[in-house]
Design a protein around this motif. Structure first.
Motif, short mmCIF file in Angstrom:
data_model
loop_
_atom_site.label_atom_id
_atom_site.label_comp_id
_atom_site.label_asym_id
_atom_site.label_seq_id
_atom_site.Cartn_x
_atom_site.Cartn_y
_atom_site.Cartn_z
N GLU A 175 0.98 -1.37 -0.16
CA GLU A 175 0.13 0.14 -0.12
C GLU A 175 0.89 1.19 -0.11
OE1 GLU A 175 -3.13 0.26 2.89
OE2 GLU A 175 -3.87 -1.69 2.36
N ALA A 176 2.06 1.37 0.76
CA ALA A 176 2.93 2.43 0.69
C ALA A 176 3.50 2.71 -0.52
CB ALA A 176 3.89 2.21 1.69
N LEU A 177 3.67 1.54 -1.21
CA LEU A 177 4.43 1.83 -2.71
C LEU A 177 3.15 2.37 -3.77
CD1 LEU A 177 6.49 -1.26 -2.88
CD2 LEU A 177 7.38 1.14 -2.73
N LEU B 268 0.78 6.97 -6.60
CA LEU B 268 -0.61 7.89 -6.77
C LEU B 268 0.23 9.38 -6.50
CD1 LEU B 268 -3.07 5.88 -5.00
CD2 LEU B 268 -2.81 6.66 -7.44
N ALA B 269 0.99 9.69 -5.43
CA ALA B 269 1.52 10.69 -5.11
C ALA B 269 2.67 11.38 -6.22
CB ALA B 269 2.07 11.06 -3.76
N ALA B 270 3.18 10.74 -6.79
CA ALA B 270 3.95 11.11 -7.86
C ALA B 270 3.38 11.63 -9.35
CB ALA B 270 5.11 10.07 -8.22
N VAL C 91 -2.61 7.05 -15.10
CA VAL C 91 -3.37 5.80 -15.51
C VAL C 91 -3.11 4.93 -14.30
CG1 VAL C 91 -3.81 4.00 -16.98
CG2 VAL C 91 -3.08 6.34 -17.69
N LEU C 92 -4.35 4.80 -13.36
CA LEU C 92 -4.29 3.49 -12.50
C LEU C 92 -3.84 2.19 -12.95
CD1 LEU C 92 -7.55 4.82 -10.67
CD2 LEU C 92 -5.15 5.57 -10.36
N GLN D 228 -6.84 -3.02 -5.54
CA GLN D 228 -6.04 -2.41 -4.78
C GLN D 228 -5.56 -1.09 -4.85
OE1 GLN D 228 -3.40 -5.77 -4.07
NE2 GLN D 228 -2.11 -4.38 -2.30
N VAL D 229 -5.38 -0.64 -6.09
CA VAL D 229 -4.96 0.86 -6.31
C VAL D 229 -6.16 1.63 -5.97
CG1 VAL D 229 -4.24 2.35 -8.07
CG2 VAL D 229 -3.23 -0.05 -7.98
N LEU D 230 -7.62 1.26 -6.53
CA LEU D 230 -8.48 2.18 -5.94
C LEU D 230 -8.61 2.32 -4.69
CD1 LEU D 230 -11.30 0.48 -8.67
CD2 LEU D 230 -10.18 2.90 -8.47
N ASP D 231 -8.53 1.31 -3.92
CA ASP D 231 -8.53 1.21 -2.28
C ASP D 231 -7.41 2.03 -1.79
OD1 ASP D 231 -10.83 -0.26 -2.15
OD2 ASP D 231 -9.83 -2.20 -1.93
N CYS D 232 -6.32 2.51 -2.51
CA CYS D 232 -5.43 3.52 -1.90
C CYS D 232 -5.64 4.83 -2.42
CB CYS D 232 -4.13 3.01 -2.34
SG CYS D 232 -3.41 1.32 -1.73
#
Length: 172
Positions: free
Chosen positions: A2-4, A9-11, A16-17, A30-34
């Protein structure tokens, strides 16, 4: 992991997810949940038919299927559908049609985030494996702004689904 993902996402907050999911070797869910609640809110897949019925009233939208092999986009109205023989069968004269296994829809995400510098709002249907079955995007005007009437409908549907799931809304 999740941290990665959150770091990715911050970068690229408007990137594109699917690229993040593929790079990290995780399902798109998993990306949507972050993304955080401000950008993505989740409703249960059991609300599929209710959400689909509402989407049939929006007018022209963009229907997207994004796989590792390409992106398929179709503009048109969301046609009505009925359940039968194990599928949700989509009817009508829209370019959008087919047969969906809605019993495999685990969750539905209301995503509101920037995409290449512009606000983008979509309803994303996630399957049992955490992959996105398809996405329905709020339409755009000629100047690329979101259609205001659809944006209002998107926000109302999101709020209604979340209230219903939390037991705050009516059973209608």
């Amino acid at each position: 992991m999740e941290a990665l993902i959150r770091q990715d996402l911050a970068a690229r907050p408007d990137g594109v997810l699917e690229t993040i999911a593929e790079t990290r070797g995780v399902p798109l869910q998993q990306v949507l949940d972050c993304l955080g609640q401000e950008a993505a809110e989740r409703a249960p897949g059991k609300l599929f038919e209710r959400i689909w019925e509402d989407l049939t009233t929006w007018g022209d939208i963009t229907f997207v299927v994004h796989t590792r092999d390409g992106v398929f986009e179709c503009k048109g109205r969301v046609p009505p559908g009925t359940s039968g023989r194990g599928y949700f069968n989509i009817h009508g004269d829209s370019p959008i049609g087919g047969h969906l296994r809605i019993d495999r829809c685990r969750a539905i995400y209301f995503v509101d985030r920037p995409f290449f510098g512009k606000r983008s709002c979509s309803v994303q249907f996630v399957n049992e494996e955490g992959g996105v079955m398809f996405k329905i995007f709020v339409g755009r005007n000629e100047d690329r702004t979101l259609k205001e009437d659809q944006l209002v409908r998107f926000e109302a549907l999101r709020a209604g689904c979340l209230e219903r799931e939390q037991g705050l809304g009516s059973s209608a």
